[in-house]
Design an enzyme around this catalytic site. Structure first.
Site, PDB file in Angstrom:
ATOM      1  N   ARG A  49       0.822  -1.212   0.000  1.00 43.33           N
ATOM      2  CA  ARG A  49       0.000   0.000   0.000  1.00 43.33           C
ATOM      3  C   ARG A  49       0.860   1.267   0.000  1.00 43.33           C
ATOM      4  NH1 ARG A  49      -5.169  -1.523   1.374  1.00 43.33           N
ATOM      5  NH2 ARG A  49      -5.643   0.312   0.195  1.00 43.33           N
TER       6      ARG A  49
ATOM      7  N   TYR B  84     -15.726 -10.473   0.610  1.00 42.99           N
ATOM      8  CA  TYR B  84     -16.417  -9.226   0.234  1.00 42.99           C
ATOM      9  C   TYR B  84     -17.717  -9.528  -0.507  1.00 42.99           C
ATOM     10  CZ  TYR B  84     -12.343  -6.636   1.732  1.00 42.99           C
ATOM     11  OH  TYR B  84     -11.339  -6.105   2.494  1.00 42.99           O
TER      12      TYR B  84
HETATM   13  O1  1CP Z   1       0.028   0.596  -2.880  1.00 41.91           O
HETATM   14  C1  1CP Z   1      -1.191   0.600  -3.057  1.00 41.91           C
HETATM   15  O2  1CP Z   1      -2.002   1.181  -2.343  1.00 41.91           O
HETATM   16  C2  1CP Z   1      -1.597  -0.163  -4.261  1.00 41.91           C
HETATM   17  C3  1CP Z   1      -2.974  -0.291  -4.481  1.00 41.91           C
HETATM   18  C4  1CP Z   1      -3.861  -1.137  -3.588  1.00 41.91           C
HETATM   19  C5  1CP Z   1      -3.712  -2.464  -3.147  1.00 41.91           C
HETATM   20  C6  1CP Z   1      -2.497  -3.354  -3.237  1.00 41.91           C
HETATM   21  C7  1CP Z   1      -5.146  -0.704  -3.213  1.00 41.91           C
HETATM   22  C8  1CP Z   1      -5.700   0.641  -3.470  1.00 41.91           C
HETATM   23  N1  1CP Z   1      -5.794  -1.762  -2.646  1.00 41.91           N
HETATM   24  C9  1CP Z   1      -4.936  -2.838  -2.578  1.00 41.91           C
HETATM   25  C10 1CP Z   1      -5.222  -4.176  -2.071  1.00 41.91           C
HETATM   26  C11 1CP Z   1      -6.404  -4.414  -1.220  1.00 41.91           C
HETATM   27  N2  1CP Z   1      -7.634  -3.851  -1.288  1.00 41.91           N
HETATM   28  C12 1CP Z   1      -6.431  -5.393  -0.227  1.00 41.91           C
HETATM   29  C13 1CP Z   1      -5.302  -6.324   0.075  1.00 41.91           C
HETATM   30  C14 1CP Z   1      -4.244  -5.658   0.840  1.00 41.91           C
HETATM   31  C15 1CP Z   1      -4.547  -5.351   2.253  1.00 41.91           C
HETATM   32  O3  1CP Z   1      -4.819  -6.321   3.007  1.00 41.91           O
HETATM   33  O4  1CP Z   1      -4.489  -4.175   2.624  1.00 41.91           O
HETATM   34  C16 1CP Z   1      -7.701  -5.396   0.368  1.00 41.91           C
HETATM   35  C17 1CP Z   1      -8.203  -6.262   1.494  1.00 41.91           C
HETATM   36  C18 1CP Z   1      -8.453  -4.405  -0.318  1.00 41.91           C
HETATM   37  C19 1CP Z   1      -9.859  -4.066  -0.085  1.00 41.91           C
HETATM   38  C20 1CP Z   1     -10.010  -2.632   0.197  1.00 41.91           C
HETATM   39  N3  1CP Z   1      -9.970  -1.669  -0.777  1.00 41.91           N
HETATM   40  C21 1CP Z   1     -10.137  -2.008   1.446  1.00 41.91           C
HETATM   41  C22 1CP Z   1     -10.139  -2.720   2.808  1.00 41.91           C
HETATM   42  C23 1CP Z   1     -11.512  -2.754   3.391  1.00 41.91           C
HETATM   43  C24 1CP Z   1     -11.623  -3.711   4.557  1.00 41.91           C
HETATM   44  O5  1CP Z   1     -12.120  -4.838   4.351  1.00 41.91           O
HETATM   45  O6  1CP Z   1     -11.223  -3.342   5.667  1.00 41.91           O
HETATM   46  C25 1CP Z   1     -10.232  -0.624   1.213  1.00 41.91           C
HETATM   47  C26 1CP Z   1     -10.433   0.476   2.206  1.00 41.91           C
HETATM   48  C27 1CP Z   1     -10.103  -0.437  -0.204  1.00 41.91           C
HETATM   49  C28 1CP Z   1     -10.091   0.838  -0.950  1.00 41.91           C
HETATM   50  C29 1CP Z   1      -8.779   1.221  -1.512  1.00 41.91           C
HETATM   51  N4  1CP Z   1      -7.918   0.404  -2.238  1.00 41.91           N
HETATM   52  C30 1CP Z   1      -6.828   1.114  -2.632  1.00 41.91           C
HETATM   53  C31 1CP Z   1      -6.991   2.454  -2.165  1.00 41.91           C
HETATM   54  C32 1CP Z   1      -6.032   3.581  -2.416  1.00 41.91           C
HETATM   55  C33 1CP Z   1      -8.207   2.504  -1.465  1.00 41.91           C
HETATM   56  C34 1CP Z   1      -8.829   3.712  -0.796  1.00 41.91           C
HETATM   57  C35 1CP Z   1      -9.789   4.278  -1.770  1.00 41.91           C
HETATM   58  C36 1CP Z   1     -10.228   5.654  -1.491  1.00 41.91           C
HETATM   59  O7  1CP Z   1      -9.504   6.569  -1.890  1.00 41.91           O
HETATM   60  O8  1CP Z   1     -11.297   5.776  -0.905  1.00 41.91           O
END
Ligand code: 1CP
Length: 351
Positions: free
Chosen positions: A31, A155
């Site tokens: 991330r 999800y």
């Molecule tokens: O470096 C990076 O940020 C690359 C991009 C990236 C990656 C690798 C994003 C962007 N998401 C992910 C993977 C991801 N997404 C995972 C696996 C990694 C981890 O465990 O953190 C998971 C579980 C998600 C699902 C997800 N997407 C969540 C988690 C929700 C929960 O269940 O608690 C969230 C909040 C997102 C949104 C998201 N994904 C990425 C971003 C930048 C965002 C935020 C979006 C926004 O701006 O609102």
């Protein structure tokens, strides 16, 4: 990929991932894109998350931001684990401050069977972004990624983020035919999405099974492992290093490592030397500084990062990372300083 000295194949990240000696311990952060950076917030202004992921010029810019700023040894594609589902036609959105929200959660066989098959043509924007990134990154590897079937299923079944995954576990145990149908489809989607990224030029791929650590080892082995294993087998021919990662996986680490994979991601709860005893001898490790530790005073960060580096030497290869993603309120300057520290670290005794 070039085999010339100094080329991509010779990068510290790929050498460590293959268990070969590297000039320094490579470092990147899960991330690292799209979380703590002000330049990220600036380009995302007024653009919805999943829209941003489908615009190659934005994907390239956001993916490059942490590479430029921190000098990390690998880039990770700016995308999300639910993106392929959305691209294939599943009605979902990423709601700011919440996460992925699914309009019609999967609760029966008809809904599971309605999950579309993977179709690379639906993610042409990913191929385009990866092609451009590979050109801009030069000798720095790009990591592609996908959500593992279990984490994606959570999800789809819950309809959004969940702490206990109660509906997911209820389906796993109470409706095995629905579970199998859904997980089989998700294997195709995870593997297909990883393949597209690697074929477009990603140097490595990571499967995020973020929530698998919430399962008992028996449930993981019986209801999840065969599907994750199938994903890795389906992409074995690509020849790129594969990383398997989840959170709170100490108790299932040996099972997670039993799949055909080169690198095991380890969260911060298991010291790397103990992780090495649980995984297979040829596997490299990736991790595992507690993501909250970057809020501590610098001398503490320095000492703890040093411990991670020393313990990482017990594996044939070590890629430094946090034990999970960068927390959104992290000071980016601390991450830059951490990268410099890892790059200049001198081990106490020669190996
Ligand atoms: O470096 C990076 O940020 C690359 C991009 C990236 C990656 C690798 C994003 C962007 N998401 C992910 C993977 C991801 N997404 C995972 C696996 C990694 C981890 O465990 O953190 C998971 C579980 C998600 C699902 C997800 N997407 C969540 C988690 C929700 C929960 O269940 O608690 C969230 C909040 C997102 C949104 C998201 N994904 C990425 C971003 C930048 C965002 C935020 C979006 C926004 O701006 O609102």
């Amino acid at each position: 990929m070039t085999d010339q000295p100094g080329g991509l194949a010779d990068s510290a990240f790929l050498r460590a991932a293959r268990g070969q000696p590297a000039p320094h311990v490579p470092v990147w952060f899960m991330r690292q894109a799209g979380r703590s950076l002000p330049e990220y917030r600036a380009v995302r202004e007024g653009v919805a998350m999943l829209d941003a992921c489908t615009r190659p010029e934005l994907v390239v810019e956001i993916t490059m931001q942490p590479v430029r700023r921190h000098g990390v040894d690998a880039a990770i594609l700016f995308s999300d684990i639910v993106l392929p589902l959305k691209a294939l036609g599943v009605d979902l959105d990423i709601v700011s401050g919440v996460g992925p929200v699914v309009a019609e959660p999967v609760r029966d066989l008809a809904a599971a069977e309605a999950i579309p098959s993977f179709d690379g043509d639906r993610v042409g924007f990913v191929t385009e972004a990866v092609n451009e990134l590979v050109a801009q990154l030069g000798g720095t590897p790009l990591v592609g990624f996908a959500g593992a079937p279990y984490t994606l299923a959570s999800y789809l079944i819950e309809g959004g983020p969940s702490k206990d995954h109660a509906l997911t576990k209820a389906m796993m145990h109470g409706a095995p035919d629905v579970w199998r149908a859904l997980m089989d489809r998700l294997v195709g989607i995870s593997a297909g999405f990883l393949r597209v990224q690697a074929e477009a030029g990603a140097s490595a791929v990571q499967l995020f099974d973020s929530w698998a650590g919430g399962l008992t080892p028996a449930d993981y082995r019986e209801h999840v492992l065969p599907y994750s294993s199938a994903v890795f087998e389906r992409i074995a021919d690509l020849g790129v290093p594969r990383v398997h990662f989840g959170v709170a996986t100490g108790e299932i680490l040996a099972d997670m490592a039993s799949v055909d994979v080169e690198v095991m991601g380890v969260d911060w709860r298991v010291p790397l030397d103990r992780a090495v005893q649980r995984i297979r001898p040829h596997q490299a490790v990736q991790g595992n500084l507690d993501p909250a530790l970057v809020f501590a005073p610098w001398d503490v960060i320095e000492a703890k990062a040093g411990e991670v580096l020393e313990l990482g030497r017990t594996a044939p290869g070590h890629i430094f990372n946090l034990g999970h993603g960068v927390l959104p309120s992290t000071d980016p300057d601390v991450l830059t300083r951490l990268v410099d520290l890892i790059h200049s670290y001198e081990f106490a005794v020669a190996s």
